[in-house]
Design a protein around this motif. Sequence first.
Motif, PDB file in Angstrom:
ATOM      1  N   LYS A 194       0.843  -1.204   0.000  1.00  0.00           N
ATOM      2  CA  LYS A 194       0.000   0.000   0.000  1.00  0.00           C
ATOM      3  C   LYS A 194       0.871   1.244   0.000  1.00  0.00           C
ATOM      4  N   GLY A 195       0.371   2.316  -0.597  1.00  0.00           N
ATOM      5  CA  GLY A 195       1.099   3.582  -0.559  1.00  0.00           C
ATOM      6  C   GLY A 195       0.770   4.324   0.725  1.00  0.00           C
ATOM      7  N   SER A 196       1.589   5.307   1.079  1.00  0.00           N
ATOM      8  CA  SER A 196       1.207   6.170   2.197  1.00  0.00           C
ATOM      9  C   SER A 196       2.024   7.450   2.159  1.00  0.00           C
ATOM     10  N   TYR A 197       1.457   8.470   2.768  1.00  0.00           N
ATOM     11  CA  TYR A 197       2.205   9.720   2.937  1.00  0.00           C
ATOM     12  C   TYR A 197       1.884  10.286   4.313  1.00  0.00           C
ATOM     13  N   TRP A 198       2.687  11.271   4.708  1.00  0.00           N
ATOM     14  CA  TRP A 198       2.570  11.856   6.043  1.00  0.00           C
ATOM     15  C   TRP A 198       1.892  13.200   5.915  1.00  0.00           C
ATOM     16  N   GLU A 199       0.810  13.417   6.651  1.00  0.00           N
ATOM     17  CA  GLU A 199       0.139  14.715   6.581  1.00  0.00           C
ATOM     18  C   GLU A 199      -0.408  15.081   7.942  1.00  0.00           C
ATOM     19  N   ASN A 200      -0.071  16.294   8.372  1.00  0.00           N
ATOM     20  CA  ASN A 200      -0.567  16.826   9.648  1.00  0.00           C
ATOM     21  C   ASN A 200      -0.442  15.823  10.792  1.00  0.00           C
ATOM     22  N   GLY A 201       0.724  15.227  10.897  1.00  0.00           N
ATOM     23  CA  GLY A 201       1.013  14.388  12.054  1.00  0.00           C
ATOM     24  C   GLY A 201       0.538  12.956  11.968  1.00  0.00           C
ATOM     25  N   LYS A 202      -0.039  12.568  10.804  1.00  0.00           N
ATOM     26  CA  LYS A 202      -0.424  11.144  10.727  1.00  0.00           C
ATOM     27  C   LYS A 202      -0.222  10.565   9.319  1.00  0.00           C
ATOM     28  N   TRP A 203      -0.196   9.240   9.269  1.00  0.00           N
ATOM     29  CA  TRP A 203      -0.057   8.540   7.992  1.00  0.00           C
ATOM     30  C   TRP A 203      -1.396   8.485   7.279  1.00  0.00           C
ATOM     31  N   ILE A 204      -1.400   8.784   5.975  1.00  0.00           N
ATOM     32  CA  ILE A 204      -2.591   8.578   5.145  1.00  0.00           C
ATOM     33  C   ILE A 204      -2.256   7.413   4.222  1.00  0.00           C
ATOM     34  N   ILE A 233      10.301   8.868   4.641  1.00  0.00           N
ATOM     35  CA  ILE A 233       9.162   9.680   5.117  1.00  0.00           C
ATOM     36  C   ILE A 233       9.094   9.567   6.644  1.00  0.00           C
ATOM     37  N   GLU A 234       9.301   8.355   7.148  1.00  0.00           N
ATOM     38  CA  GLU A 234       9.175   8.105   8.592  1.00  0.00           C
ATOM     39  C   GLU A 234      10.223   8.882   9.391  1.00  0.00           C
ATOM     40  N   SER A 235      11.478   8.865   8.915  1.00  0.00           N
ATOM     41  CA  SER A 235      12.512   9.550   9.701  1.00  0.00           C
ATOM     42  C   SER A 235      12.413  11.071   9.526  1.00  0.00           C
ATOM     43  N   LEU A 236      12.059  11.534   8.314  1.00  0.00           N
ATOM     44  CA  LEU A 236      11.960  12.986   8.113  1.00  0.00           C
ATOM     45  C   LEU A 236      10.794  13.555   8.920  1.00  0.00           C
ATOM     46  N   ALA A 237       9.703  12.795   9.026  1.00  0.00           N
ATOM     47  CA  ALA A 237       8.559  13.263   9.825  1.00  0.00           C
ATOM     48  C   ALA A 237       8.979  13.452  11.284  1.00  0.00           C
ATOM     49  N   LYS A 238       9.910  12.607  11.730  1.00  0.00           N
ATOM     50  CA  LYS A 238      10.368  12.706  13.127  1.00  0.00           C
ATOM     51  C   LYS A 238      11.401  13.831  13.291  1.00  0.00           C
ATOM     52  N   ASN A 239      12.263  13.999  12.283  1.00  0.00           N
ATOM     53  CA  ASN A 239      13.422  14.878  12.470  1.00  0.00           C
ATOM     54  C   ASN A 239      13.256  16.303  11.944  1.00  0.00           C
ATOM     55  N   ILE A 240      12.282  16.548  11.056  1.00  0.00           N
ATOM     56  CA  ILE A 240      12.119  17.903  10.502  1.00  0.00           C
ATOM     57  C   ILE A 240      10.935  18.571  11.208  1.00  0.00           C
ATOM     58  N   LYS A 241      11.270  19.477  12.100  1.00  0.00           N
ATOM     59  CA  LYS A 241      10.242  20.105  12.936  1.00  0.00           C
ATOM     60  C   LYS A 241       9.349  21.025  12.091  1.00  0.00           C
ATOM     61  N   GLY A 242       8.057  20.925  12.282  1.00  0.00           N
ATOM     62  CA  GLY A 242       7.115  21.821  11.594  1.00  0.00           C
ATOM     63  C   GLY A 242       6.661  21.321  10.236  1.00  0.00           C
ATOM     64  N   VAL A 243       7.153  20.155   9.796  1.00  0.00           N
ATOM     65  CA  VAL A 243       6.754  19.687   8.462  1.00  0.00           C
ATOM     66  C   VAL A 243       5.295  19.239   8.489  1.00  0.00           C
ATOM     67  N   LYS A 244       4.554  19.645   7.429  1.00  0.00           N
ATOM     68  CA  LYS A 244       3.115  19.339   7.406  1.00  0.00           C
ATOM     69  C   LYS A 244       2.787  18.164   6.495  1.00  0.00           C
ATOM     70  N   ARG A 245       3.588  17.986   5.442  1.00  0.00           N
ATOM     71  CA  ARG A 245       3.277  16.869   4.530  1.00  0.00           C
ATOM     72  C   ARG A 245       4.572  16.382   3.868  1.00  0.00           C
ATOM     73  N   ILE A 246       4.714  15.056   3.776  1.00  0.00           N
ATOM     74  CA  ILE A 246       5.858  14.469   3.049  1.00  0.00           C
ATOM     75  C   ILE A 246       5.311  13.376   2.143  1.00  0.00           C
ATOM     76  N   ARG A 247       5.632  13.500   0.854  1.00  0.00           N
ATOM     77  CA  ARG A 247       5.182  12.474  -0.095  1.00  0.00           C
ATOM     78  C   ARG A 247       6.388  11.973  -0.894  1.00  0.00           C
ATOM     79  N   PHE A 248       6.282  10.735  -1.373  1.00  0.00           N
ATOM     80  CA  PHE A 248       7.355  10.145  -2.179  1.00  0.00           C
ATOM     81  C   PHE A 248       6.750   9.680  -3.504  1.00  0.00           C
ATOM     82  N   TRP A 249       7.388  10.052  -4.603  1.00  0.00           N
ATOM     83  CA  TRP A 249       6.871   9.733  -5.938  1.00  0.00           C
ATOM     84  C   TRP A 249       7.918   8.957  -6.735  1.00  0.00           C
ATOM     85  N   MET A 250       7.472   7.927  -7.434  1.00  0.00           N
ATOM     86  CA  MET A 250       8.399   7.175  -8.267  1.00  0.00           C
ATOM     87  C   MET A 250       7.795   7.016  -9.658  1.00  0.00           C
ATOM     88  N   THR A 251       8.661   6.999 -10.683  1.00  0.00           N
ATOM     89  CA  THR A 251       8.152   6.820 -12.041  1.00  0.00           C
ATOM     90  C   THR A 251       8.073   5.328 -12.366  1.00  0.00           C
TER      91      THR A 251
END
Length: 399
Positions: A194-204, A233-251
């Motif tokens: 399954k895909g997932s991204y980080w938004e506003n403090g939780k996984w979608i 995504i998991e480590s950046l969500a923990k280490n980058i303070k104030g981040v609201k959304r992290i997504r990863f895209w692959m072709t």
Amino acid sequence: MGKALIIGAGGVGSVVAHKCVQNPDVFEEICIASRTKSKCDALKQKLDGGRTKIQTAQVDADNTQEVIDLINAFKPDIVINVALPYQDLTIMDACLATKTDYLDTANYEPPDNPKFEYKWQWAYKERFEEAGITAILGCGFDPGVTGVFTAYAQKHYFDEIHYIDILDANAGDHGYPFATNFNPEINIREITAKGSYWENGKWIETEPLEIKKTYNFPEIGEMDIYLIHHEEIESLAKNIKGVKRIRFWMTFSEKYLTHLRVLQNVGMTSIEPIEFQGMKIQPLQFLKAVLPDPATLGPRTKGKTNIGCIFQGVKDGKPRTYYVYNVCDHQECYREVGSQAVSYTAGVPAMIGAMMVLTGKWKKPGVFNVEEFDPDPFMDALNRYGLPWKESFSPELID
Ligand SMILES: NC(=O)c1ccc[n+]([C@@H]2O[C@H](COP(=O)([O-])OP(=O)(O)OC[C@H]3O[C@@H](n4cnc5c(N)ncnc54)[C@H](OP(=O)(O)O)[C@@H]3O)[C@@H](O)[C@H]2O)c1
């Protein structure tokens, strides 16, 4: 300056060995060890003759005691783990037992559960602190350089980063109807999850490859991109303070996905063992045995990769956008080290990370992700060792 034990002699291990040998002031001695020793010997034969002394060894890294014995015999300053993610914990245990620094490029996942996350390896933090040794997790390109790019953006260009889009494009063509650019088992497990991204403090969570967009990549052009889960995504969500959304895209090309869908529909990507002629086999492992070995794709692959990060945030109260990326040419990589760009872009950062530890720039007791260190010496080394980066302050954004 130091000695490195490289565990794994596949696509990425081969690049790490080549790059260590190009850097003999730092890597005075290396030992290339893997399950199949003949692959290590073939590499040694190719690389011998320079200032770096090379040894080889056979090791089953699923067996902690074997790794401990090898470390005690070779006495490395650091172990560079470029075997498979399944060996991360046994190798970390061996590093703890021998008080040896550790680096890898992919986070642990249990062989029977295709869910990679950092909790198993982060759990070693206190023990590494007490032992006074350094573990650097995820030091390939993605994860790896993507985390360094983030630390660099944070340090030089933003007061707060709000949105991160990581884009991994491969416009290379190897001419086969279907092949994966790195270990097929790991690769297919990643894409069919399954895909997932980080938004506003939780996984979608999303269905596999549910979200598709197009992006016009510098030097590559327009490609389809799909949102997938990815470990940084998991480590950046923990280490980058104030981040609201992290997504990863692959072709992925339509041709690749069509083959993958068929393989999935007939059950060939399953990790559930089946009975076959009196023995148990795992369909995905059988498929790996049938598909081209990624280490052999080098001479056939033409085209470029482009991997980078787009950041949006604020600096001095004003909105800012920043894109930093590397473009890598498959054929140039092959000419230099005999591998295609996917192995090259993972192997070069692993060598640089080990160099950061051996030179004392990234050395402190504990277990760390790359964005927790000073990015500047690593960014300089990327330019020197074959992965120069480019930047833009007005990139196309992904909506
Ligand atoms: N962060 C990134 O950007 C990035 C990108 C690509 C890959 N990676 C990671 O890099 C790692 C290597 O990928 P690759 O493409 O080089 O894979 P690969 O070509 O399949 O090579 C894996 C190597 O590990 C060895 N190995 C496997 N199990 C072992 C064991 N129990 N003991 C000792 N050696 C063992 C294999 O030996 P045999 O020859 O005997 O099978 C082979 O030499 C993977 O963890 C992958 O996820 C990271």
